[in-house]
Design a protein around this motif. Structure first.
Motif, mmCIF file in Angstrom:
data_model
loop_
_atom_site.group_PDB
_atom_site.id
_atom_site.type_symbol
_atom_site.label_atom_id
_atom_site.label_comp_id
_atom_site.label_asym_id
_atom_site.label_seq_id
_atom_site.Cartn_x
_atom_site.Cartn_y
_atom_site.Cartn_z
ATOM 1 N N TYR A 151 0.786 -1.208 0.044
ATOM 2 C CA TYR A 151 0.047 0.088 -0.037
ATOM 3 C C TYR A 151 0.758 1.195 -0.053
ATOM 4 C CZ TYR A 151 -4.581 -2.257 -0.215
ATOM 5 O OH TYR A 151 -5.582 -3.010 -0.295
ATOM 6 N N ASN A 159 1.174 1.944 -3.570
ATOM 7 C CA ASN A 159 -0.025 2.106 -4.221
ATOM 8 C C ASN A 159 -1.029 2.860 -3.479
ATOM 9 O OD1 ASN A 159 0.364 0.088 -6.636
ATOM 10 N ND2 ASN A 159 1.017 -1.194 -4.892
ATOM 11 N N SER A 204 -2.560 5.765 -3.999
ATOM 12 C CA SER A 204 -3.640 6.198 -4.828
ATOM 13 C C SER A 204 -4.809 5.081 -4.536
ATOM 14 C CB SER A 204 -3.360 6.348 -5.997
ATOM 15 O OG SER A 204 -2.974 5.230 -6.673
ATOM 16 N N GLU A 205 -4.452 3.763 -4.591
ATOM 17 C CA GLU A 205 -5.644 2.753 -4.315
ATOM 18 C C GLU A 205 -6.393 2.783 -2.815
ATOM 19 O OE1 GLU A 205 -5.897 -2.005 -4.179
ATOM 20 O OE2 GLU A 205 -4.378 -1.088 -5.180
ATOM 21 N N GLU A 258 -6.542 5.928 -1.442
ATOM 22 C CA GLU A 258 -7.356 7.011 -1.193
ATOM 23 C C GLU A 258 -8.598 6.925 -2.102
ATOM 24 O OE1 GLU A 258 -4.033 9.719 -2.955
ATOM 25 O OE2 GLU A 258 -3.238 9.926 -0.917
ATOM 26 N N ARG A 259 -8.437 6.148 -3.234
ATOM 27 C CA ARG A 259 -9.837 5.873 -4.221
ATOM 28 C C ARG A 259 -10.920 5.132 -3.067
ATOM 29 N NH1 ARG A 259 -6.349 4.345 -7.870
ATOM 30 N NH2 ARG A 259 -6.532 2.275 -7.727
ATOM 31 N N ASN A 260 -10.378 4.607 -2.088
ATOM 32 C CA ASN A 260 -11.329 3.740 -1.126
ATOM 33 C C ASN A 260 -11.633 4.632 0.049
ATOM 34 O OD1 ASN A 260 -11.816 1.397 -2.389
ATOM 35 N ND2 ASN A 260 -9.830 1.063 -2.476
ATOM 36 N N GLY A 261 -11.360 5.823 0.044
ATOM 37 C CA GLY A 261 -11.803 6.900 1.042
ATOM 38 C C GLY A 261 -10.973 7.070 2.328
#
Length: 72
Positions: free
Chosen positions: A47, A50, A52-53, A55-58
């Motif tokens: 993580y 990654n 941004s992954e 952050e995309r999930n809140g």
């Protein structure tokens, strides 16, 4: 859990026979992850590469300075 079973991670998973004991007591398939003691650090490493992954999930990340501002 009822479909895929339990995967033991962390140092406790290294206790001899813990997977069989849990499986017997709960009646749920139980197994140890490969390299269970390294699971957490491998996940954190993934993580961090990654972010941004997450952050995309809140997930919201704050700096140490941001956190201390709220405490004052």
């Amino acid at each position: 859990i009822s479909v895929n079973g339990i995967v033991l991670t962390g140092g406790g998973a290294l206790l001899r026979g813990i997977d069989e004991y849990i499986e017997e007591r709960l009646g749920v398939r139980t197994r140890c992850a490969p390299n269970p003691a390294e699971c957490v650090i491998n996940g954190i490493g993934y993580y961090l590469k990654n972010m941004s992954e997450l952050e995309r999930n809140g997930y919201v990340f704050k700096s140490y300075q941001d956190i201390n501002e709220f405490e004052e």
